[in-house]
Structures are given as C-alpha cells and as structure tokens.
Write a protein that holds these residues in place. Sequence first.
Motif, PDB file in Angstrom:
ATOM      1  N   TYR A 137     -52.277  10.234  21.476  1.00 28.78           N
ATOM      2  CA  TYR A 137     -51.693   9.270  22.417  1.00 28.78           C
ATOM      3  C   TYR A 137     -50.552   9.891  23.210  1.00 28.78           C
ATOM      4  CZ  TYR A 137     -54.463   6.212  19.552  1.00 28.78           C
ATOM      5  OH  TYR A 137     -55.512   5.640  18.887  1.00 28.78           O
ATOM      6  N   ARG A 138     -50.654  11.168  23.504  1.00 29.97           N
ATOM      7  CA  ARG A 138     -49.670  11.853  24.341  1.00 29.97           C
ATOM      8  C   ARG A 138     -50.139  11.795  25.775  1.00 29.97           C
ATOM      9  NH1 ARG A 138     -49.294  17.605  22.321  1.00 29.97           N
ATOM     10  NH2 ARG A 138     -51.479  17.303  22.019  1.00 29.97           N
ATOM     11  N   PRO A 139     -49.279  11.858  26.754  1.00 29.32           N
ATOM     12  CA  PRO A 139     -47.823  11.947  26.608  1.00 29.32           C
ATOM     13  C   PRO A 139     -47.233  10.599  26.199  1.00 29.32           C
ATOM     14  CG  PRO A 139     -48.365  11.759  28.919  1.00 29.32           C
ATOM     15  CD  PRO A 139     -49.674  11.835  28.167  1.00 29.32           C
ATOM     16  N   PHE A 140     -46.092  10.653  25.626  1.00 30.71           N
ATOM     17  CA  PHE A 140     -45.372   9.445  25.231  1.00 30.71           C
ATOM     18  C   PHE A 140     -44.008   9.476  25.895  1.00 30.71           C
ATOM     19  CE2 PHE A 140     -44.415  12.693  22.091  1.00 30.71           C
ATOM     20  CZ  PHE A 140     -43.036  12.669  22.075  1.00 30.71           C
ATOM     21  N   VAL A 141     -43.325   8.345  25.845  1.00 25.63           N
ATOM     22  CA  VAL A 141     -41.969   8.251  26.384  1.00 25.63           C
ATOM     23  C   VAL A 141     -41.040   7.879  25.239  1.00 25.63           C
ATOM     24  CG1 VAL A 141     -40.445   7.027  27.978  1.00 25.63           C
ATOM     25  CG2 VAL A 141     -42.781   7.573  28.655  1.00 25.63           C
ATOM     26  N   PHE A 142     -39.970   8.621  25.097  1.00 25.06           N
ATOM     27  CA  PHE A 142     -38.961   8.323  24.091  1.00 25.06           C
ATOM     28  C   PHE A 142     -38.154   7.130  24.596  1.00 25.06           C
ATOM     29  CE2 PHE A 142     -36.319   9.112  20.564  1.00 25.06           C
ATOM     30  CZ  PHE A 142     -35.005   8.969  20.954  1.00 25.06           C
ATOM     31  N   VAL A 143     -38.258   6.002  23.908  1.00 26.64           N
ATOM     32  CA  VAL A 143     -37.607   4.767  24.338  1.00 26.64           C
ATOM     33  C   VAL A 143     -36.165   4.710  23.847  1.00 26.64           C
ATOM     34  CG1 VAL A 143     -37.662   2.246  24.202  1.00 26.64           C
ATOM     35  CG2 VAL A 143     -39.791   3.537  24.424  1.00 26.64           C
ATOM     36  N   GLY A 144     -35.940   5.019  22.584  1.00 26.63           N
ATOM     37  CA  GLY A 144     -34.578   4.949  22.054  1.00 26.63           C
ATOM     38  C   GLY A 144     -34.537   5.182  20.564  1.00 26.63           C
ATOM     39  N   TYR A 145     -33.336   5.099  20.018  1.00 21.14           N
ATOM     40  CA  TYR A 145     -33.158   5.283  18.583  1.00 21.14           C
ATOM     41  C   TYR A 145     -31.972   4.455  18.108  1.00 21.14           C
ATOM     42  CZ  TYR A 145     -29.198   8.349  19.570  1.00 21.14           C
ATOM     43  OH  TYR A 145     -28.000   8.849  20.008  1.00 21.14           O
ATOM     44  N   GLU A 146     -31.932   4.256  16.802  1.00 18.23           N
ATOM     45  CA  GLU A 146     -30.813   3.604  16.138  1.00 18.23           C
ATOM     46  C   GLU A 146     -30.381   4.504  14.990  1.00 18.23           C
ATOM     47  OE1 GLU A 146     -32.696  -0.853  16.903  1.00 18.23           O
ATOM     48  OE2 GLU A 146     -32.448  -0.127  14.857  1.00 18.23           O
ATOM     49  N   ILE A 183     -35.590  -1.358  29.319  1.00 17.49           N
ATOM     50  CA  ILE A 183     -36.023   0.034  29.204  1.00 17.49           C
ATOM     51  C   ILE A 183     -37.545   0.114  29.268  1.00 17.49           C
ATOM     52  CG2 ILE A 183     -36.113   2.033  27.662  1.00 17.49           C
ATOM     53  CD1 ILE A 183     -33.356   1.117  26.608  1.00 17.49           C
ATOM     54  N   LEU A 184     -38.213  -0.771  28.544  1.00 22.39           N
ATOM     55  CA  LEU A 184     -39.672  -0.745  28.532  1.00 22.39           C
ATOM     56  C   LEU A 184     -40.246  -1.023  29.916  1.00 22.39           C
ATOM     57  CD1 LEU A 184     -40.334  -2.552  25.140  1.00 22.39           C
ATOM     58  CD2 LEU A 184     -40.628  -0.120  25.649  1.00 22.39           C
ATOM     59  N   ASN A 185     -39.623  -1.929  30.660  1.00 19.19           N
ATOM     60  CA  ASN A 185     -40.091  -2.212  32.014  1.00 19.19           C
ATOM     61  C   ASN A 185     -39.860  -1.028  32.944  1.00 19.19           C
ATOM     62  OD1 ASN A 185     -41.009  -4.756  31.372  1.00 19.19           O
ATOM     63  ND2 ASN A 185     -39.098  -5.761  31.916  1.00 19.19           N
ATOM     64  N   SER A 186     -38.753  -0.323  32.781  1.00 17.88           N
ATOM     65  CA  SER A 186     -38.479   0.822  33.648  1.00 17.88           C
ATOM     66  C   SER A 186     -39.401   1.997  33.322  1.00 17.88           C
ATOM     67  CB  SER A 186     -37.024   1.254  33.539  1.00 17.88           C
ATOM     68  OG  SER A 186     -36.769   1.834  32.286  1.00 17.88           O
ATOM     69  N   VAL A 187     -39.793   2.095  32.063  1.00 16.35           N
ATOM     70  CA  VAL A 187     -40.708   3.158  31.651  1.00 16.35           C
ATOM     71  C   VAL A 187     -42.097   2.899  32.228  1.00 16.35           C
ATOM     72  CG1 VAL A 187     -41.919   4.063  29.637  1.00 16.35           C
ATOM     73  CG2 VAL A 187     -39.457   3.788  29.577  1.00 16.35           C
ATOM     74  N   GLY A 188     -42.466   1.636  32.322  1.00 18.34           N
ATOM     75  CA  GLY A 188     -43.777   1.287  32.840  1.00 18.34           C
ATOM     76  C   GLY A 188     -44.875   1.640  31.868  1.00 18.34           C
ATOM     77  N   ASP A 189     -46.079   1.586  32.337  1.00 18.96           N
ATOM     78  CA  ASP A 189     -47.226   1.886  31.496  1.00 18.96           C
ATOM     79  C   ASP A 189     -47.511   3.387  31.577  1.00 18.96           C
ATOM     80  OD1 ASP A 189     -50.683   0.775  31.358  1.00 18.96           O
ATOM     81  OD2 ASP A 189     -49.403   1.694  29.880  1.00 18.96           O
ATOM     82  N   LEU A 242     -46.284   5.027  23.506  1.00 22.54           N
ATOM     83  CA  LEU A 242     -47.443   5.905  23.553  1.00 22.54           C
ATOM     84  C   LEU A 242     -48.240   5.710  24.831  1.00 22.54           C
ATOM     85  CD1 LEU A 242     -48.577   5.477  19.837  1.00 22.54           C
ATOM     86  CD2 LEU A 242     -47.046   7.194  20.799  1.00 22.54           C
ATOM     87  N   SER A 243     -49.149   6.642  25.100  1.00 20.63           N
ATOM     88  CA  SER A 243     -49.930   6.585  26.336  1.00 20.63           C
ATOM     89  C   SER A 243     -50.835   5.364  26.411  1.00 20.63           C
ATOM     90  CB  SER A 243     -50.772   7.853  26.489  1.00 20.63           C
ATOM     91  OG  SER A 243     -51.698   7.957  25.417  1.00 20.63           O
ATOM     92  N   ASN A 244     -51.174   4.762  25.263  1.00 17.95           N
ATOM     93  CA  ASN A 244     -51.990   3.547  25.282  1.00 17.95           C
ATOM     94  C   ASN A 244     -51.140   2.279  25.400  1.00 17.95           C
ATOM     95  OD1 ASN A 244     -50.867   3.367  22.748  1.00 17.95           O
ATOM     96  ND2 ASN A 244     -52.815   3.204  21.648  1.00 17.95           N
ATOM     97  N   GLY A 245     -49.817   2.444  25.544  1.00 16.15           N
ATOM     98  CA  GLY A 245     -48.914   1.303  25.728  1.00 16.15           C
ATOM     99  C   GLY A 245     -48.300   0.780  24.442  1.00 16.15           C
ATOM    100  N   ASP A 246     -48.790   1.234  23.303  1.00 14.50           N
ATOM    101  CA  ASP A 246     -48.241   0.781  22.021  1.00 14.50           C
ATOM    102  C   ASP A 246     -46.865   1.388  21.778  1.00 14.50           C
ATOM    103  OD1 ASP A 246     -50.562  -0.615  21.563  1.00 14.50           O
ATOM    104  OD2 ASP A 246     -51.355   0.800  20.082  1.00 14.50           O
ATOM    105  N   LEU A 247     -46.092   0.695  20.942  1.00 19.68           N
ATOM    106  CA  LEU A 247     -44.794   1.224  20.520  1.00 19.68           C
ATOM    107  C   LEU A 247     -44.948   1.825  19.130  1.00 19.68           C
ATOM    108  CD1 LEU A 247     -42.318  -1.577  21.629  1.00 19.68           C
ATOM    109  CD2 LEU A 247     -42.771   0.609  22.744  1.00 19.68           C
TER     110      LEU A 247
END
Length: 127
Positions: free
Chosen positions: A71-80, A111-117, A40-45
Amino acid sequence: MLEGKLSREFATSSDVAPRRMTGRIPPKQKMFSYVYILRLSNGDLYKGVTNDLRRRIDEHTNGKVESTKHYRPFVFVGYEAYRTESDALRREKFLKTTEGGRLLKQQYRDILNSVGDVAERSKAAPC
C-alpha cells in the motif's frame, strides 16, 4: 561538612561521582514510545507503535513491513509521544477500535483533508 556533601551531590561528569548524579541518560535508554499514523495508498489509516520513529518509518518506506508494503506510497499523518510503552500500546489499541478510529479521524480531520486521497496520486506516479 555540608559543603562536602553538596559538592558530591552536584558532581560534574569528570568527577568520580556515580552515574546517576551526572545528569546524563545512558545512550541506549529510550525516552519515549510513539503511536504513529500513516495514510496508505488505498485510503486506510495504519496505526502503529515504536520506540524509534525514524527507523520504523524507514522500514515502512522500504517495504520491510508486511502489512503496509503493498500500500505504498503512504503519507505520514502524525504521531503521539508517550513516556511509557504501556501507555502507547493502550492508545494504539484504542485507536484500532471503531470508536477510536472515529475519534482519530475527528482529531486529524484537517490534516487528512489536506493530504487528500493518496491512491489517486499514486496512480500517476507508481512506486
């Protein structure tokens, strides 16, 4: 006699064979349940579960989900993907614990590091 039995067992979809022998999956049957992670835009997952991943991501993107719309915009990190919904729900419940969150951050560290804040980038370009 054996030939007749085999021909019915491997019937094509145009034959009068029962549906279970055609090899087709009914269109409304979902094959997987998904646990997905958003940054999320506040850095939370944010962790969630769904049977239709594209629809659910669209709902988040369009602000239709109460818990993420602010908390948009957000980044889609992944899925299982899981075969049963119960497994997916169990995994989501675990990921929402302290230990699960720690494990998640370890597993998705690169992935989280590449996405950044996302919060820093969202200040430059508001929704």
